[in-house]
Design an enzyme around this catalytic site. Structure first.
Site, PDB file in Angstrom:
ATOM      1  N   GLU A 158       0.996  -1.145  -0.172  1.00 45.28           N
ATOM      2  CA  GLU A 158       0.006   0.009  -0.072  1.00 45.28           C
ATOM      3  C   GLU A 158       0.980   1.116   0.096  1.00 45.28           C
ATOM      4  OE1 GLU A 158      -2.931  -0.042   3.084  1.00 45.28           O
ATOM      5  OE2 GLU A 158      -3.572  -1.989   2.560  1.00 45.28           O
ATOM      6  N   CYS A 263      -1.949  -6.741   6.132  1.00 50.22           N
ATOM      7  CA  CYS A 263      -1.511  -8.219   5.690  1.00 50.22           C
ATOM      8  C   CYS A 263      -0.595  -8.665   6.820  1.00 50.22           C
ATOM      9  CB  CYS A 263      -0.682  -7.732   4.708  1.00 50.22           C
ATOM     10  SG  CYS A 263      -1.675  -6.902   3.425  1.00 50.22           S
TER      11      CYS A 263
END
Ligand code: UGA
Length: 439
Positions: A158, A263
């Protein structure tokens, strides 16, 4: 040759994948069961902030290379490849919840009329592809259906997702048929990088192992940072010294508040559970998680070392997203830090360049919780400034101004963005992570 592709799940991974595959010239349908999200996308708006994504999104939507759908059956009608990018969140015991993947597999099965390549991109436990295959066969109820399942894990970060898509370190393709291999190699042929073709369980495991190993590096250096605090060593220099060894490398050795995001916390727990399900001792990953969980309390201890009593103190917080260049606050240390400071009775002034709207949904503004639109406004009259996310604009902050605005010049730096000598020049009491107890 351009392919017709459906991408199921318009989260960070799915949306970036859909936009970038369309940019490569493919005809892409993005599908999500969340009607609100699809409406937003059809209306030309992105539900997330990701650098560079919006411009590409506009381009591919305007050229009709990317369209959106709410219904999977309609989305997969005329496509050759289906990417599964739905969420695989943690259940309460850390196991990956695969119900969304199973639901998509069922829906695909019920609507399969000719060959499709089904690609799992979501991070999934090893052998999930076998379950996808089995589910499709089960729900096809004896109809002869032609399909392949493949694994093509996503490694994008990200904040750098677009860059990572077009310039990845590697592309991993897990296949068990020549047809699937050919299709995926063709799809990624415009991207210049090493392509690793392996069997499906190996591809699935490469993703889980990579994320868990990176999390392990972070927890390792945070463990060393605690020792540095006790002994006066400097963790930044320790990391530099370790990193010069090519076998170790400097990346992901930045000590601080630990890892957050959607994650690493989820994937380390899931891999631990997978090991356990095969009666293997994956206690190493348990330790990684325990060290990471302990970061916020270590940080709060430092704030207390600096201010003694937190009740009625005005505390400025710079940075709320789980890392810079994103508005994502999932598993962000800021959430636990804000909660702890409010419990201690402090008044907070929060600032983040992108994530404030998301945090407001968790902590609505109140008498003791203000959101401000300028980083210097946050420190005005404050007893301490806490650095929680290392946005670039904080690294280049005018420390003279910061010191002069504050009631008591205390900085507790959870990301080690400043050099102690530099901060001390402004008569600031400076506390950081793993670089001596106080300054
Ligand atoms: C991570 C992986 O880096 C991607 O390769 C992967 O595709 C992605 O997960 C995923 O599975 O989808 P991401 O979660 O976006 O990407 O973020 P990272 O840049 O990897 O950072 C993760 C966390 O580690 C952040 O909270 C960051 O602040 C922290 N971190 C990172 C440290 O505390 N120290 C470091 O040295 C590096």
């Amino acid at each position: 040759m351009a392919l017709k592709i459906a991408v199921v799940g318009m989260g960070y991974v799915g949306l970036t994948t859909a936009v970038c595959l369309a940019k490569l010239g493919n005809d892409v349908v993005g599908v999500d069961k969340d009607a609100r999200k699809v409406k937003m996308l059809k209306g030309g708006k992105l539900p997330i902030y990701e650098p560079g994504l919006y411009d590409l999104f506009r381009q591919v939507v305007n050229s009709e290379k990317l369209v959106f759908e709410e219904s999977i059956p309609r989305a997969i009608e005329n496509v050759g490849v289906i990417f599964i990018c739905v969420g695989t969140p943690s259940l309460s015991d850390g196991t990956a919840d695969l119900s969304q993947v199973e639901e998509v597999a069922r829906t695909i099965s019920e609507n399969l009329d000719s060959y499709r390549l089904i690609v799992e991109k979501s991070t999934v436990p090893v052998n999930t592809a076998k379950w996808i295959r089995r589910t499709i066969e089960l729900y096809s109820k004896g109809r002869s259906v032609e399909f392949d399942v493949a694994s093509n894990p996503e490694f994008l970060r990200e904040g750098r997702a677009v860059e990572d898509f077009f310039h990845p370190d590697r592309i991993v393709i897990g296949v068990d048929s020549e047809r699937a291999k050919k299709l995926l190699l063709e799809l990624y042929s415009p991207i210049d990088t090493k392509v690793l073709v392996v069997d499906i369980p190996t591809a699935e495991l490469i993703k889980h192992a990579s994320n868990s190993f990176l999390a392990l590096k972070i927890s390792f250096i945070n463990m060393i940072a605690d020792l540095c605090d006790k002994t006066g060593a400097d963790v930044k220099m320790v990391a530099d010294g370790m990193g010069l060894d090519k076998r170790i490398g400097r990346a992901f050795l930045d000590a601080g508040l630990g890892y957050g995001g959607s994650c690493f916390p989820k994937d380390t727990k899931a891999l631990f559970r997978i090991g356990e399900s095969y009666h293997l001792d994956f206690g190493l990953l348990k330790a990684v998680d325990v060290i990471n969980q302990g970061r916020v309390e270590r940080f709060i201890e430092k704030v207390k070392d600096a201010l003694w009593v937190l009740k009625d103190k005005v505390i400025a917080v710079w940075g709320l997203s789980f890392k810079p260049d994103t508005d994502d606050i999932r598993e962000a240390p800021s959430i636990r830090i804000v909660r702890r400071l409010l419990e201690e009775g402090a008044s907070l002034r929060l600032f983040d360049p992108k994530a404030m709207e998301n945090v407001k949904r968790v902590f609505p503004p109140s008498g003791r919780l203000l959101y401000v639109n300028d980083m210097y406004e946050a420190v005005d009259g404050a007893n301490a400034l806490l650095i929680v996310t290392e946005w670039n604009e904080f690294k280049t902050a005018d420390l003279r101004k910061v010191a002069s605005y504050m009631k008591t010049p205390v900085v507790v730096d959870g990301r080690n963005i400043f050099e102690p000598e530099e901060v001390k020049k402004h008569n600031i009491f400076y506390y950081s992570m793993g670089r001596g107890k106080s300054a």
